[in-house]
Write a protein that holds these residues in place. Sequence first.
Motif, mmCIF file in Angstrom:
data_model
loop_
_atom_site.group_PDB
_atom_site.id
_atom_site.type_symbol
_atom_site.label_atom_id
_atom_site.label_comp_id
_atom_site.label_asym_id
_atom_site.label_seq_id
_atom_site.Cartn_x
_atom_site.Cartn_y
_atom_site.Cartn_z
ATOM 1 N N UNK A 149 10.535 12.793 3.196
ATOM 2 C CA UNK A 149 9.808 12.094 2.132
ATOM 3 C C UNK A 149 8.961 10.966 2.724
ATOM 4 N N UNK A 150 9.484 10.278 3.742
ATOM 5 C CA UNK A 150 8.711 9.222 4.389
ATOM 6 C C UNK A 150 7.459 9.762 5.047
ATOM 7 N N UNK A 151 7.565 10.942 5.678
ATOM 8 C CA UNK A 151 6.389 11.568 6.287
ATOM 9 C C UNK A 151 5.350 11.901 5.229
ATOM 10 N N UNK A 152 5.815 12.310 4.058
ATOM 11 C CA UNK A 152 4.890 12.604 2.956
ATOM 12 C C UNK A 152 4.213 11.341 2.456
ATOM 13 N N UNK A 153 4.953 10.248 2.374
ATOM 14 C CA UNK A 153 4.392 8.994 1.883
ATOM 15 C C UNK A 153 3.307 8.454 2.815
ATOM 16 N N UNK A 154 3.617 8.430 4.117
ATOM 17 C CA UNK A 154 2.648 7.863 5.063
ATOM 18 C C UNK A 154 1.580 8.874 5.471
ATOM 19 N N UNK A 155 1.882 10.172 5.289
ATOM 20 C CA UNK A 155 0.906 11.203 5.600
ATOM 21 C C UNK A 155 0.805 11.563 7.066
ATOM 22 N N UNK A 194 11.120 3.288 2.302
ATOM 23 C CA UNK A 194 10.715 3.470 0.903
ATOM 24 C C UNK A 194 11.242 4.798 0.361
ATOM 25 N N UNK A 195 11.341 5.796 1.227
ATOM 26 C CA UNK A 195 11.895 7.086 0.800
ATOM 27 C C UNK A 195 13.356 6.936 0.387
ATOM 28 N N UNK A 196 14.123 6.124 1.117
ATOM 29 C CA UNK A 196 15.513 5.872 0.713
ATOM 30 C C UNK A 196 15.557 5.269 -0.691
ATOM 31 N N UNK A 197 14.627 4.357 -0.963
ATOM 32 C CA UNK A 197 14.580 3.738 -2.292
ATOM 33 C C UNK A 197 14.199 4.780 -3.341
ATOM 34 N N UNK A 198 13.179 5.563 -3.036
ATOM 35 C CA UNK A 198 12.707 6.588 -3.971
ATOM 36 C C UNK A 198 13.794 7.616 -4.261
ATOM 37 N N UNK A 199 14.582 7.958 -3.241
ATOM 38 C CA UNK A 199 15.652 8.942 -3.391
ATOM 39 C C UNK A 199 16.923 8.365 -3.992
ATOM 40 N N UNK A 200 16.917 7.047 -4.229
ATOM 41 C CA UNK A 200 18.093 6.350 -4.795
ATOM 42 C C UNK A 200 19.343 6.590 -3.950
ATOM 43 N N UNK A 213 5.089 4.543 9.403
ATOM 44 C CA UNK A 213 6.072 5.612 9.288
ATOM 45 C C UNK A 213 7.469 5.085 9.053
ATOM 46 N N UNK A 214 7.834 4.026 9.769
ATOM 47 C CA UNK A 214 9.158 3.420 9.610
ATOM 48 C C UNK A 214 9.326 2.870 8.198
ATOM 49 N N UNK A 215 8.325 2.146 7.721
ATOM 50 C CA UNK A 215 8.408 1.572 6.375
ATOM 51 C C UNK A 215 8.442 2.674 5.320
ATOM 52 N N UNK A 216 7.653 3.730 5.520
ATOM 53 C CA UNK A 216 7.650 4.846 4.574
ATOM 54 C C UNK A 216 9.028 5.499 4.499
ATOM 55 N N UNK A 247 0.828 -1.206 0.000
ATOM 56 C CA UNK A 247 0.000 0.000 0.000
ATOM 57 C C UNK A 247 0.866 1.262 0.000
ATOM 58 N N UNK A 248 1.906 1.265 0.830
ATOM 59 C CA UNK A 248 2.771 2.438 0.931
ATOM 60 C C UNK A 248 3.629 2.629 -0.321
ATOM 61 N N UNK A 249 4.089 1.518 -0.906
ATOM 62 C CA UNK A 249 4.931 1.683 -2.098
ATOM 63 C C UNK A 249 4.102 2.217 -3.261
ATOM 64 N N UNK A 250 2.802 1.911 -3.291
ATOM 65 C CA UNK A 250 1.938 2.475 -4.330
ATOM 66 C C UNK A 250 1.800 3.982 -4.139
ATOM 67 N N UNK A 251 1.677 4.420 -2.891
ATOM 68 C CA UNK A 251 1.631 5.858 -2.619
ATOM 69 C C UNK A 251 2.921 6.535 -3.064
ATOM 70 N N UNK A 252 4.033 5.835 -2.908
ATOM 71 C CA UNK A 252 5.337 6.400 -3.270
ATOM 72 C C UNK A 252 5.625 6.292 -4.761
#
Length: 278
Positions: A205-211, A132-138, A126-129, A75-80
């Motif tokens: 970015x993680x805070x943005x992903x999880x909201x 995922x932010x590290x992945x999104x930010x490469x 929040x932790x998972x987001x 669910x979170x990776x889809x948001x990201x």
Amino acid sequence: MNNVKVFGLMALLTALVAAVGGAVGGRGGLVIALVLAGAMNLFAYWNSARMVLRMYGAHEVSRESAPWLYEMVDRLRQRAGLPMPVVAVAPHAQPNAFATGRNPEHAVVCVTEGLLQLVAPDELEGVIAHELAHIKNRDMLLQTFTATLAGAVSSLGQNAIWSSLFGGDEEDGGGGIVFALLAPVAAGLVQMAISRQREFKADAVGAEICGRPLALAGALRKLDDYAHRIPMEVSPAVAPLAQVNPLSSFGGGVARMFSTHPPTEDRVRRLEQLARAA
């Protein structure tokens, strides 16, 4: 602002490589050091996921074996806007998490058993987001690049020491050795500073992903607290990947300069500011 700081630190690290390379072996010495360091770090980058999972003793889980965790990551990776990463669990009582993999298409998100047991569901999101932010930010690519530059400085520094000890300029007065010793330390400090800036970026970015910035802030408080109470036996080589320092070996003052993680209170304060601004 975070990206501007990282760009400045990268420029400083690159300049340091050029300065040491020119002082030790000219352009030829610089190229050789960069090639050797790059080859070692490229191997680590390409095989990072498998190597890191093995060092943490982690195992992959599926939608069938851990449905609620798998679905939360999905669910979170889809948001990201990311491909589905491999989901893994590490058998450690300390609550923590990390992400690895050479790119978003070959990424891994790993959580510890302690994390699943000791944080609330919104904090776990929040932790998972954050990961995922590290992945999104490469960030793995950036880590590899900075490690290559820092490795080149270290290699050149070692060559400078040998050159000063055996055949160096007698009028140098030991200046070459001092420079060779200090340059790798300076490169390591810059590398750690870049890592700390990427943690701040991943928090945002993680805070943005999880909201929910405050959920991530609450999770960070718990992770930092438990890291001081529940030891984790893991190699220092992969400790920087964890969301909070799993070794809890850094205190205040000068020691913080050598930490790959920003102080948790600074991270929490920034997340609280994001929540107020929302």
